[in-house]
Design a protein around this motif. Structure first.
Motif, PDB file in Angstrom:
ATOM      1  N   LEU A 362       7.704  -7.639   4.391  1.00  0.00           N
ATOM      2  CA  LEU A 362       6.172  -7.721   3.468  1.00  0.00           C
ATOM      3  C   LEU A 362       6.101  -6.426   2.897  1.00  0.00           C
ATOM      4  O   LEU A 362       6.861  -5.229   2.551  1.00  0.00           O
ATOM      5  CB  LEU A 362       5.609  -6.950   4.850  1.00  0.00           C
ATOM      6  CG  LEU A 362       4.988  -8.119   5.801  1.00  0.00           C
ATOM      7  CD1 LEU A 362       5.100  -7.990   6.677  1.00  0.00           C
ATOM      8  CD2 LEU A 362       5.125  -9.293   5.564  1.00  0.00           C
ATOM      9  N   PRO A 363       5.377  -6.827   1.739  1.00  0.00           N
ATOM     10  CA  PRO A 363       4.938  -5.787   0.824  1.00  0.00           C
ATOM     11  C   PRO A 363       4.041  -4.871   1.570  1.00  0.00           C
ATOM     12  O   PRO A 363       3.590  -5.272   2.544  1.00  0.00           O
ATOM     13  CB  PRO A 363       3.968  -6.529  -0.273  1.00  0.00           C
ATOM     14  CG  PRO A 363       3.788  -7.511   0.006  1.00  0.00           C
ATOM     15  CD  PRO A 363       4.758  -8.196   1.537  1.00  0.00           C
ATOM     16  N   VAL A 364       4.531  -3.335   1.276  1.00  0.00           N
ATOM     17  CA  VAL A 364       3.550  -2.081   1.960  1.00  0.00           C
ATOM     18  C   VAL A 364       1.993  -1.939   1.054  1.00  0.00           C
ATOM     19  O   VAL A 364       2.492  -1.571   0.021  1.00  0.00           O
ATOM     20  CB  VAL A 364       3.988  -1.561   2.612  1.00  0.00           C
ATOM     21  CG1 VAL A 364       4.020   0.160   3.151  1.00  0.00           C
ATOM     22  CG2 VAL A 364       5.731  -1.217   3.290  1.00  0.00           C
ATOM     23  N   VAL A 365       1.290  -1.371   1.602  1.00  0.00           N
ATOM     24  CA  VAL A 365       0.441  -0.115   0.940  1.00  0.00           C
ATOM     25  C   VAL A 365       0.230   1.123   2.302  1.00  0.00           C
ATOM     26  O   VAL A 365       0.227   1.037   3.168  1.00  0.00           O
ATOM     27  CB  VAL A 365      -0.676  -0.829   0.699  1.00  0.00           C
ATOM     28  CG1 VAL A 365      -2.319   0.112   0.132  1.00  0.00           C
ATOM     29  CG2 VAL A 365      -0.900  -1.939  -0.017  1.00  0.00           C
ATOM     30  N   SER A 366       0.189   2.112   0.763  1.00  0.00           N
ATOM     31  CA  SER A 366      -0.089   3.479   1.942  1.00  0.00           C
ATOM     32  C   SER A 366      -0.522   4.581   1.363  1.00  0.00           C
ATOM     33  O   SER A 366      -0.228   4.051   0.530  1.00  0.00           O
ATOM     34  CB  SER A 366       1.778   3.580   2.862  1.00  0.00           C
ATOM     35  OG  SER A 366       1.647   4.565   3.058  1.00  0.00           O
ATOM     36  N   SER A 367      -1.218   5.130   2.514  1.00  0.00           N
ATOM     37  CA  SER A 367      -1.919   6.782   1.638  1.00  0.00           C
ATOM     38  C   SER A 367       0.084   6.984   1.387  1.00  0.00           C
ATOM     39  O   SER A 367       0.936   7.124   1.650  1.00  0.00           O
ATOM     40  CB  SER A 367      -2.593   7.835   2.317  1.00  0.00           C
ATOM     41  OG  SER A 367      -2.178   7.667   3.780  1.00  0.00           O
ATOM     42  N   ARG A 368       0.094   8.508   0.730  1.00  0.00           N
ATOM     43  CA  ARG A 368       0.859   9.114   0.398  1.00  0.00           C
ATOM     44  C   ARG A 368       1.975  10.158   0.982  1.00  0.00           C
ATOM     45  O   ARG A 368       1.099  11.271   1.288  1.00  0.00           O
ATOM     46  CB  ARG A 368       0.631   9.856  -1.114  1.00  0.00           C
ATOM     47  CG  ARG A 368       0.437   9.447  -1.469  1.00  0.00           C
ATOM     48  CD  ARG A 368      -0.079   9.985  -4.175  1.00  0.00           C
ATOM     49  NE  ARG A 368      -0.415   8.484  -4.649  1.00  0.00           N
ATOM     50  CZ  ARG A 368       0.228   7.477  -5.442  1.00  0.00           C
ATOM     51  NH1 ARG A 368       1.622   8.038  -5.404  1.00  0.00           N
ATOM     52  NH2 ARG A 368      -0.411   7.206  -6.454  1.00  0.00           N
ATOM     53  N   LEU A 369       2.456   9.746   2.288  1.00  0.00           N
ATOM     54  CA  LEU A 369       3.381  10.124   3.231  1.00  0.00           C
ATOM     55  C   LEU A 369       4.665  10.613   2.478  1.00  0.00           C
ATOM     56  O   LEU A 369       5.186   9.897   2.208  1.00  0.00           O
ATOM     57  CB  LEU A 369       3.314   9.312   4.244  1.00  0.00           C
ATOM     58  CG  LEU A 369       2.028   8.287   4.771  1.00  0.00           C
ATOM     59  CD1 LEU A 369       2.180   7.793   6.041  1.00  0.00           C
ATOM     60  CD2 LEU A 369       1.147   9.976   5.471  1.00  0.00           C
ATOM     61  N   PRO A 370       4.814  12.554   2.348  1.00  0.00           N
ATOM     62  CA  PRO A 370       5.520  12.578   2.211  1.00  0.00           C
ATOM     63  C   PRO A 370       6.840  10.993   2.735  1.00  0.00           C
ATOM     64  O   PRO A 370       7.799  12.141   2.254  1.00  0.00           O
ATOM     65  CB  PRO A 370       5.963  14.124   2.001  1.00  0.00           C
ATOM     66  CG  PRO A 370       4.833  14.253   2.071  1.00  0.00           C
ATOM     67  CD  PRO A 370       4.503  12.941   2.982  1.00  0.00           C
ATOM     68  N   GLU A 371       7.106  11.624   3.550  1.00  0.00           N
ATOM     69  CA  GLU A 371       8.033  10.731   4.368  1.00  0.00           C
ATOM     70  C   GLU A 371       8.876   9.466   4.102  1.00  0.00           C
ATOM     71  O   GLU A 371       9.669   9.034   4.394  1.00  0.00           O
ATOM     72  CB  GLU A 371       7.966  11.042   6.015  1.00  0.00           C
ATOM     73  CG  GLU A 371       8.421  12.684   5.974  1.00  0.00           C
ATOM     74  CD  GLU A 371       9.549  13.083   5.774  1.00  0.00           C
ATOM     75  OE1 GLU A 371      11.278  12.224   6.225  1.00  0.00           O
ATOM     76  OE2 GLU A 371      10.398  14.723   5.491  1.00  0.00           O
ATOM     77  N   THR A 372       7.469   8.733   3.350  1.00  0.00           N
ATOM     78  CA  THR A 372       7.751   7.273   3.166  1.00  0.00           C
ATOM     79  C   THR A 372       7.982   7.620   1.217  1.00  0.00           C
ATOM     80  O   THR A 372       8.644   6.547   1.052  1.00  0.00           O
ATOM     81  CB  THR A 372       6.648   6.789   3.127  1.00  0.00           C
ATOM     82  OG1 THR A 372       5.814   7.592   1.540  1.00  0.00           O
ATOM     83  CG2 THR A 372       6.019   6.370   3.641  1.00  0.00           C
ATOM     84  N   GLU A 373       8.679   7.973   1.185  1.00  0.00           N
ATOM     85  CA  GLU A 373       9.125   8.576  -0.422  1.00  0.00           C
ATOM     86  C   GLU A 373      10.279   8.049  -1.086  1.00  0.00           C
ATOM     87  O   GLU A 373      10.193   7.384  -1.711  1.00  0.00           O
ATOM     88  CB  GLU A 373       8.322   9.963  -1.127  1.00  0.00           C
ATOM     89  CG  GLU A 373       7.180  10.132  -1.119  1.00  0.00           C
ATOM     90  CD  GLU A 373       7.253  11.871  -1.924  1.00  0.00           C
ATOM     91  OE1 GLU A 373       8.583  12.364  -2.340  1.00  0.00           O
ATOM     92  OE2 GLU A 373       6.454  12.592  -1.398  1.00  0.00           O
ATOM     93  N   ARG A 374      10.935   7.448  -0.309  1.00  0.00           N
ATOM     94  CA  ARG A 374      12.752   7.388  -0.063  1.00  0.00           C
ATOM     95  C   ARG A 374      12.532   5.450  -0.655  1.00  0.00           C
ATOM     96  O   ARG A 374      13.556   5.112  -0.680  1.00  0.00           O
ATOM     97  CB  ARG A 374      13.524   7.726   0.431  1.00  0.00           C
ATOM     98  CG  ARG A 374      13.447   6.866   1.979  1.00  0.00           C
ATOM     99  CD  ARG A 374      13.939   8.233   3.435  1.00  0.00           C
ATOM    100  NE  ARG A 374      13.943   7.499   3.686  1.00  0.00           N
ATOM    101  CZ  ARG A 374      14.944   7.185   5.444  1.00  0.00           C
ATOM    102  NH1 ARG A 374      15.696   6.521   4.585  1.00  0.00           N
ATOM    103  NH2 ARG A 374      14.649   6.926   6.209  1.00  0.00           N
TER     104      ARG A 374
END
Length: 442
Positions: A362-374
């Motif tokens: 799935l495509p994902v929309v997220s707030s800018r959480l540092p641990e998601t950056e990879r």
């Protein structure tokens, strides 16, 4: 005033078990938490009879005592995923039910019970006299000794040995240290949340974390920022490692028999806790701006702001679902979301749902959480509620099959089995160090 407050709190805690069991839940049975009943749907018995429940240990396997932060029967989270996966690898796992007696039926007394959740996974139920709410205060020394007595009885039954403890919440520190004194083995702190980010966790429990870090033979952290936090709390570099969250299954396969949405009504989904950190404002703004979109929120509602979204006709609440339904539900989504407000808790979060969303393609929309950056190349970020709708619009354009395959491939090796094998390697190497060998010989 502090003395009066403590006295009132003690009286209220003393009366709570009786009031809830014999008055409140009888007058309002629908308000009794379902997990107080769900836990008894599994075979269970007293500890002295537990030999008939236990699976025989596999060769070279270990037994794990897992002292969790959440109840198994409310939502499957990190501790439960670790237990399930270690069990699948042949290791027996014993989790303590954190409700400490409130889940028991009948009179406010009775021996500890052991339930078999699944092969190699067991749940230990121990009733404390006051049946404390486990995140409201630390346990007293006498309460920790009662719990340690139940673990001792379990080990003394002759069916449990080679015990490694995984502690996920500082509340259990005194219990864990007592068990370690009686049965030397590795004590592992699994740090998977920034505790001071929780509104409902007592400050005295948070304050105990530093001692837990210092007392642990190994500290594992679900996020890089949590490792930095634990190093700052006294963990040593060689005994503090990152073991991130993961996905346990491929969630992107076709699910037959599911009534999917129509092309004219995209489904924007969320799977997880609907707590105070959920960005209800972003959902509200998008639902109003795009009435032809359908917003499906899956999880237990714990926030008034989230509950108020029910007045929007294109917002649907599905409630809590079992793990077996996750593939079916994700198959309904066009876009999956992680709309979190930024605070100490969420900034340190490594969301399990992100791995699951990507595994489903799935495509994902997220707030800018540092641990998601990879995984940033697969995520459309937003910075304010007004930006959320535009991020979703961009994500809706990422639906072709080649992108779905790329997302699945990105988490192909981000599995709980990989994480548990790393944990086993870390604890195995720990057992070979002179300090722990000395402890085991003592």
């Amino acid at each position: 005033m502090n003395w009066l407050h403590r006295t009132f709190g003690s009286i209220r805690e003393f009366l709570r078990p009786w009031y809830l069991r014999y008055f409140y839940f009888r007058a309002f049975p629908s308000r009794k938490p379902p997990y107080f009943e769900d836990c008894w749907q599994f075979p269970h018995t007293t500890i002295d009879q537990c030999g008939q429940l236990l699976d025989p240990p596999a060769p070279f396997s270990r037994d794990f005592l897992i002292l969790p932060m959440t109840d198994w029967h409310t939502r499957i989270q990190r501790s439960q995923f670790l237990a399930q996966t270690l069990a699948a690898l042949g290791h027996r796992c014993f989790l303590l039910n954190p409700h400490l007696g409130r889940e028991f039926r009948g009179s406010a007394s009775g021996p500890p019970l052991l339930a078999r959740i699944s092969p190699n996974v067991y749940e230990l139920h121990v009733r404390l006299p006051r049946e404390p709410v486990y995140h409201h205060r630390n346990l007293s020394e006498s309460e920790s000794q009662i719990l340690a007595g139940a673990v001792t009885e379990l080990v003394a039954s002759g069916h449990v040995s080679n015990l490694t403890q995984i502690v996920s919440f500082p509340l259990w520190l005194r219990l864990a240290l007592t068990v370690k004194e009686r049965f030397p083995g590795a004590l592992v702190y699994d740090c998977h949340d920034q505790l001071n980010g929780f509104e409902g966790v007592a400050p005295e429990i948070v304050a105990l974390e530093q001692e837990l870090v210092a007392s642990s033979d190994l500290v594992i952290c679900s996020a890089d920022s949590l490792r930095e936090h634990c190093l700052g709390s006294g963990a040593t570099v060689d005994r503090c490692h990152v073991v991130k969250n993961a996905v346990s299954e491929t969630l992107g396969q076709p699910v037959f028999g599911v009534a999917l949405h129509t092309a004219s009504q995209p489904v924007i989904g969320y799977l997880g806790a609907l707590e105070s950190w959920f960005d209800a404002s972003a959902i509200r703004a998008a639902a109003i701006a795009r009435p032809n979109w359908r917003f499906v929120l899956v999880g237990r509602i714990e926030s008034r702001n989230v509950r108020l979204l029910a007045d929007l006709p294109n917002v649907e609440f599905m409630g809590e679902i079992g793990r077996e339904r996750v593939p079916e539900v994700l198959a309904r989504f066009d876009v999956a979301t992680i709309p979190f407000l930024l605070n100490p808790l969420t900034v340190a979060a490594d969301p399990i749902k992100l791995y699951e969303y990507l595994s489903a393609g799935l495509p994902v929309v997220s707030s800018r959480l540092p641990e998601t950056e990879r995984f940033a190349r697969f995520i459309h970020y937003y910075d304010a509620p007004a930006d959320f709708v535009h991020a979703v619009e961009a994500a809706l354009l990422d639906g072709d099959e080649s992108l779905r395959r790329q997302r699945r491939q990105a988490v192909k090796n981000e599995t709980w089995e990989v994480r548990c094998r790393l944990l086993l390697d870390l604890t195995e190497s720990l057992a070979l160090t002179p300090a722990v060998q000395s402890s085991l010989r003592a």
